[in-house]
Design a protein around this motif. Sequence first.
Motif, PDB file in Angstrom:
ATOM      1  N   PRO A 130       0.805  -1.229   0.000  1.00 29.15           N
ATOM      2  CA  PRO A 130       0.000   0.000   0.000  1.00 29.15           C
ATOM      3  C   PRO A 130       0.841   1.283   0.000  1.00 29.15           C
ATOM      4  CG  PRO A 130      -0.880  -1.554   1.602  1.00 29.15           C
ATOM      5  CD  PRO A 130       0.424  -2.114   1.109  1.00 29.15           C
ATOM      6  N   ASN A 131       2.058   1.210   0.595  1.00 29.47           N
ATOM      7  CA  ASN A 131       2.921   2.391   0.648  1.00 29.47           C
ATOM      8  C   ASN A 131       4.119   2.290  -0.300  1.00 29.47           C
ATOM      9  OD1 ASN A 131       1.552   3.938   2.751  1.00 29.47           O
ATOM     10  ND2 ASN A 131       2.071   2.199   4.043  1.00 29.47           N
ATOM     11  N   ASN A 132       4.144   1.214  -1.117  1.00 36.78           N
ATOM     12  CA  ASN A 132       5.197   1.025  -2.114  1.00 36.78           C
ATOM     13  C   ASN A 132       6.594   1.190  -1.515  1.00 36.78           C
ATOM     14  OD1 ASN A 132       6.197   0.441  -4.665  1.00 36.78           O
ATOM     15  ND2 ASN A 132       6.333   2.603  -5.205  1.00 36.78           N
ATOM     16  N   ARG A 133       6.876   0.403  -0.469  1.00 37.04           N
ATOM     17  CA  ARG A 133       8.180   0.500   0.175  1.00 37.04           C
ATOM     18  C   ARG A 133       8.581  -0.854   0.757  1.00 37.04           C
ATOM     19  NH1 ARG A 133       6.500   3.783   5.725  1.00 37.04           N
ATOM     20  NH2 ARG A 133       4.950   2.246   6.368  1.00 37.04           N
ATOM     21  N   ARG A 134       9.860  -1.057   0.899  1.00 38.07           N
ATOM     22  CA  ARG A 134      10.398  -2.243   1.542  1.00 38.07           C
ATOM     23  C   ARG A 134      10.726  -1.869   2.979  1.00 38.07           C
ATOM     24  NH1 ARG A 134      10.836  -7.367   0.715  1.00 38.07           N
ATOM     25  NH2 ARG A 134      10.410  -6.946  -1.452  1.00 38.07           N
ATOM     26  N   ILE A 135      10.323  -2.730   3.928  1.00 38.37           N
ATOM     27  CA  ILE A 135      10.540  -2.491   5.354  1.00 38.37           C
ATOM     28  C   ILE A 135      11.532  -3.529   5.877  1.00 38.37           C
ATOM     29  CG2 ILE A 135       9.457  -2.392   7.633  1.00 38.37           C
ATOM     30  CD1 ILE A 135       8.473  -0.199   5.791  1.00 38.37           C
ATOM     31  N   LEU A 136      12.506  -3.071   6.649  1.00 39.75           N
ATOM     32  CA  LEU A 136      13.540  -3.920   7.223  1.00 39.75           C
ATOM     33  C   LEU A 136      13.389  -3.972   8.736  1.00 39.75           C
ATOM     34  CD1 LEU A 136      16.469  -5.287   7.160  1.00 39.75           C
ATOM     35  CD2 LEU A 136      17.300  -2.963   7.504  1.00 39.75           C
ATOM     36  N   TYR A 137      13.435  -5.180   9.285  1.00 41.59           N
ATOM     37  CA  TYR A 137      13.570  -5.364  10.731  1.00 41.59           C
ATOM     38  C   TYR A 137      14.947  -5.962  10.958  1.00 41.59           C
ATOM     39  CZ  TYR A 137       8.582  -4.762  11.643  1.00 41.59           C
ATOM     40  OH  TYR A 137       7.325  -4.256  11.771  1.00 41.59           O
ATOM     41  N   GLY A 138      15.682  -5.395  11.885  1.00 43.19           N
ATOM     42  CA  GLY A 138      17.008  -5.909  12.182  1.00 43.19           C
ATOM     43  C   GLY A 138      17.079  -6.501  13.577  1.00 43.19           C
ATOM     44  N   MET A 195      17.127   3.024  -2.616  1.00 45.99           N
ATOM     45  CA  MET A 195      18.365   3.374  -3.307  1.00 45.99           C
ATOM     46  C   MET A 195      18.585   4.872  -3.139  1.00 45.99           C
ATOM     47  SD  MET A 195      19.359   0.485  -4.357  1.00 45.99           S
ATOM     48  CE  MET A 195      20.793   1.022  -5.241  1.00 45.99           C
ATOM     49  N   ASP A 196      19.812   5.267  -2.902  1.00 45.19           N
ATOM     50  CA  ASP A 196      20.154   6.681  -2.758  1.00 45.19           C
ATOM     51  C   ASP A 196      19.994   7.350  -4.122  1.00 45.19           C
ATOM     52  OD1 ASP A 196      21.520   9.171  -2.640  1.00 45.19           O
ATOM     53  OD2 ASP A 196      22.753   8.433  -0.998  1.00 45.19           O
ATOM     54  N   PRO A 197      19.135   8.382  -4.222  1.00 42.71           N
ATOM     55  CA  PRO A 197      18.921   9.034  -5.522  1.00 42.71           C
ATOM     56  C   PRO A 197      20.164   9.747  -6.043  1.00 42.71           C
ATOM     57  CG  PRO A 197      17.805  10.253  -3.783  1.00 42.71           C
ATOM     58  CD  PRO A 197      18.348   8.992  -3.168  1.00 42.71           C
ATOM     59  N   ASN A 198      21.110  10.083  -5.155  1.00 41.67           N
ATOM     60  CA  ASN A 198      22.320  10.785  -5.570  1.00 41.67           C
ATOM     61  C   ASN A 198      23.478   9.852  -5.898  1.00 41.67           C
ATOM     62  OD1 ASN A 198      21.116  13.354  -5.173  1.00 41.67           O
ATOM     63  ND2 ASN A 198      21.433  13.095  -2.979  1.00 41.67           N
ATOM     64  N   ASN A 199      23.375   8.591  -5.450  1.00 41.88           N
ATOM     65  CA  ASN A 199      24.441   7.629  -5.704  1.00 41.88           C
ATOM     66  C   ASN A 199      23.817   6.243  -5.846  1.00 41.88           C
ATOM     67  OD1 ASN A 199      26.595   5.836  -5.683  1.00 41.88           O
ATOM     68  ND2 ASN A 199      27.771   7.076  -4.241  1.00 41.88           N
ATOM     69  N   PRO A 200      23.672   5.739  -7.058  1.00 44.63           N
ATOM     70  CA  PRO A 200      22.996   4.451  -7.277  1.00 44.63           C
ATOM     71  C   PRO A 200      23.731   3.262  -6.677  1.00 44.63           C
ATOM     72  CG  PRO A 200      23.975   5.245  -9.303  1.00 44.63           C
ATOM     73  CD  PRO A 200      24.142   6.337  -8.298  1.00 44.63           C
ATOM     74  N   ASN A 201      24.941   3.467  -6.171  1.00 41.66           N
ATOM     75  CA  ASN A 201      25.688   2.383  -5.534  1.00 41.66           C
ATOM     76  C   ASN A 201      25.425   2.315  -4.028  1.00 41.66           C
ATOM     77  OD1 ASN A 201      27.028   1.549  -7.918  1.00 41.66           O
ATOM     78  ND2 ASN A 201      28.384   3.307  -7.717  1.00 41.66           N
ATOM     79  N   TRP A 202      24.646   3.234  -3.501  1.00 44.87           N
ATOM     80  CA  TRP A 202      24.381   3.294  -2.062  1.00 44.87           C
ATOM     81  C   TRP A 202      22.923   2.975  -1.769  1.00 44.87           C
ATOM     82  CZ3 TRP A 202      26.992   8.294   0.161  1.00 44.87           C
ATOM     83  CH2 TRP A 202      28.367   8.234  -0.065  1.00 44.87           C
ATOM     84  N   ILE A 203      22.694   2.451  -0.593  1.00 47.20           N
ATOM     85  CA  ILE A 203      21.340   2.206  -0.092  1.00 47.20           C
ATOM     86  C   ILE A 203      21.139   3.109   1.120  1.00 47.20           C
ATOM     87  CG2 ILE A 203      19.838   0.521   1.032  1.00 47.20           C
ATOM     88  CD1 ILE A 203      21.259  -1.647  -0.571  1.00 47.20           C
ATOM     89  N   THR A 204      19.969   3.726   1.231  1.00 51.77           N
ATOM     90  CA  THR A 204      19.657   4.533   2.406  1.00 51.77           C
ATOM     91  C   THR A 204      18.623   3.803   3.256  1.00 51.77           C
ATOM     92  OG1 THR A 204      17.904   5.759   1.300  1.00 51.77           O
ATOM     93  CG2 THR A 204      20.111   6.712   1.213  1.00 51.77           C
ATOM     94  N   THR A 205      18.655   4.043   4.539  1.00 45.25           N
ATOM     95  CA  THR A 205      17.708   3.424   5.452  1.00 45.25           C
ATOM     96  C   THR A 205      17.373   4.401   6.567  1.00 45.25           C
ATOM     97  OG1 THR A 205      17.347   1.559   6.959  1.00 45.25           O
ATOM     98  CG2 THR A 205      19.614   2.229   6.627  1.00 45.25           C
ATOM     99  N   TYR A 206      16.067   4.564   6.829  1.00 49.76           N
ATOM    100  CA  TYR A 206      15.589   5.472   7.867  1.00 49.76           C
ATOM    101  C   TYR A 206      14.439   4.800   8.606  1.00 49.76           C
ATOM    102  CZ  TYR A 206      18.102   9.011   5.209  1.00 49.76           C
ATOM    103  OH  TYR A 206      19.073   9.715   4.555  1.00 49.76           O
ATOM    104  N   PRO A 207      14.246   5.125   9.891  1.00 53.05           N
ATOM    105  CA  PRO A 207      13.073   4.583  10.593  1.00 53.05           C
ATOM    106  C   PRO A 207      11.791   4.981   9.850  1.00 53.05           C
ATOM    107  CG  PRO A 207      14.566   5.610  12.146  1.00 53.05           C
ATOM    108  CD  PRO A 207      15.070   5.949  10.766  1.00 53.05           C
ATOM    109  N   ILE A 208      10.808   4.076   9.826  1.00 51.09           N
ATOM    110  CA  ILE A 208       9.552   4.396   9.143  1.00 51.09           C
ATOM    111  C   ILE A 208       8.857   5.552   9.859  1.00 51.09           C
ATOM    112  CG2 ILE A 208       9.253   2.083   8.182  1.00 51.09           C
ATOM    113  CD1 ILE A 208       7.163   1.552  10.360  1.00 51.09           C
ATOM    114  N   GLY A 209       8.107   6.326   9.122  1.00 46.56           N
ATOM    115  CA  GLY A 209       7.438   7.508   9.671  1.00 46.56           C
ATOM    116  C   GLY A 209       6.473   7.193  10.790  1.00 46.56           C
ATOM    117  N   GLU A 210       5.897   5.990  10.781  1.00 50.70           N
ATOM    118  CA  GLU A 210       4.931   5.625  11.811  1.00 50.70           C
ATOM    119  C   GLU A 210       5.537   5.596  13.212  1.00 50.70           C
ATOM    120  OE1 GLU A 210       3.473   3.698   7.980  1.00 50.70           O
ATOM    121  OE2 GLU A 210       5.387   4.167   8.924  1.00 50.70           O
TER     122      GLU A 210
END
Length: 81
Positions: free
Chosen positions: A7-15, A38-53
Amino acid sequence: KTFYDAPNNRRILYGWVAYHCDGTDWTGVQTFPRTIEMDPNNPNWITTYPIGEIETLRNPETPVFEMNATDLHNGDVKTIS
């Protein structure tokens, strides 16, 4: 572990963080769920942030620094509102 939140078109990670708390048999804790993109400024990097909820868990009337872990003992129950 990850899952696709369609529904939110995103991948969620639990570590899992290896963690030991003296006096317990804990072997780790689960992290807050995070987005993976994927980092929009560097396609070789992945970004990860806590979900907004996660923001919905914040209560401005009870800042974290007012909660004192030494007030809790094994088996205690504390209501957080």
